[in-house]
Design a protein around this motif. Structure first.
Motif, PDB file in Angstrom:
ATOM      1  N   TYR A 171      -5.029  -5.559   1.530  1.00  0.00           N
ATOM      2  CA  TYR A 171      -4.663  -4.366   1.850  1.00  0.00           C
ATOM      3  C   TYR A 171      -3.081  -4.014   2.174  1.00  0.00           C
ATOM      4  N   SER A 173      -0.640  -3.074   0.060  1.00  0.00           N
ATOM      5  CA  SER A 173      -0.144  -2.141  -0.405  1.00  0.00           C
ATOM      6  C   SER A 173      -0.275  -0.799   0.608  1.00  0.00           C
ATOM      7  N   LYS A 174      -1.151  -1.078   1.657  1.00  0.00           N
ATOM      8  CA  LYS A 174      -1.342   0.344   2.562  1.00  0.00           C
ATOM      9  C   LYS A 174      -0.585  -0.062   3.763  1.00  0.00           C
ATOM     10  N   TYR A 179       6.561  -3.063   2.484  1.00  0.00           N
ATOM     11  CA  TYR A 179       7.522  -2.360   1.906  1.00  0.00           C
ATOM     12  C   TYR A 179       8.866  -2.471   2.670  1.00  0.00           C
ATOM     13  N   GLY A 230       7.332   3.621   1.002  1.00  0.00           N
ATOM     14  CA  GLY A 230       6.275   2.992   1.722  1.00  0.00           C
ATOM     15  C   GLY A 230       5.748   3.569   2.795  1.00  0.00           C
ATOM     16  N   SER A 234       1.942   4.678   2.598  1.00  0.00           N
ATOM     17  CA  SER A 234       0.754   4.176   3.726  1.00  0.00           C
ATOM     18  C   SER A 234       0.220   5.199   4.490  1.00  0.00           C
ATOM     19  N   LYS A 237      -2.763   6.591   2.241  1.00  0.00           N
ATOM     20  CA  LYS A 237      -3.758   5.862   2.224  1.00  0.00           C
ATOM     21  C   LYS A 237      -4.504   5.567   3.375  1.00  0.00           C
TER      22      LYS A 237
END
Length: 248
Positions: A171, A173-174, A179, A230, A234, A237
């Protein structure tokens, strides 16, 4: 003041200011949406606001120069005529903010402890250089940038390794920190070579100044835009995860 605004617009400095305040605002939005945010990430958002304030405050030197020191005549022959002292201090704070953010993401206690001690030693080293250096008020202290960048790259590398060897990779990318790490990595890799030729940053090398300004400007835009994305991505998400959990 009009000359200062014209100078900022002519050299596209407002892009950097705009990206900085957007990144800081997105970070603040993230904190509002996620009340359980770690202390390290919360302090990093505060740091982003500090960067914007310091960068904006640092324009006093440009304003005084363009104004021929008519508004602030006492500034002309003082050690504060240039704003390098301000950014020499900010440089240490920056590496402290970045490194502590990545260090506290680590799970390995040994690696975490070693990097913590290294960060403390760097801060002590950086402060010493500020007091001992003869160019604190007139030029950037390059050694602080080199040592700080080297330590930061190690911290980012340790963070990536920790992420790859754990379930964090599922996870990533969350995670807003991912970032931030990517943006910081690209920015410092792009900016570090410029420090090698920092001695050429003078009125006799206008072409180098243009290259320096361009690389720094585009790097800032990329990094702060990635930070803002980011934080927003985030937050979205996390909110989606909360909504889904409420359905069951």
């Amino acid at each position: 003041m009009k000359d200062l605004l014209d100078y900022i617009i002519a050299h596209n400095f407002y892009y950097t200011f705009l990206c900085e305040i957007i990144a800081a605002a997105c970070g603040s939005y993230y904190l509002i949406k996620n009340s359980c945010t770690s202390r390290e990430l919360r302090w990093f958002v505060y740091y982003l606001w500090l960067v914007f304030i310091v960068d904006l405050s640092g324009t006093y030197a440009i304003w005084a120069y363009l104004d021929n020191y008519e508004t602030l005549p006492s500034l002309k022959d003082s050690v504060f005529a240039r704003n390098t002292w301000l950014f020499n201090i900010l440089k240490i704070i920056s590496f402290l903010a970045y490194c502590q953010l990545f260090i506290f993401q680590l799970k390995n206690p040994t690696t975490k402890k070693i990097l913590k001690v290294s960060l403390v030693l760097y801060v002590i080293f950086g402060i010493y250089q500020c007091f001992a250096s003869e160019v604190f008020f007139t030029d950037y202290i390059v050694i602080n940038s080199f040592v700080g960048t080297f330590l930061l790259l190690i911290c980012i590398g340790a963070y990536f390794y920790d992420m790859l060897t754990s379930d964090k990779i599922l996870y990533f990318s969350k995670n807003a920190v991912f970032y931030i790490s990517l943006g910081a990595l690209v920015w410092h890799l792009a900016y570090m070579p410029l420090n090698i030729y920092n001695a050429y940053f003078n009125e006799g090398n206008l072409y180098f100044i243009e290259v320096y300004a361009s690389v720094l400007s585009y790097s800032n835009i990329f990094m702060y835009s990635l930070f803002g994305f980011g934080f927003l991505f985030s937050s979205r998400k996390k909110n989606e995860k909360v909504v889904k959990s409420m359905r069951f």
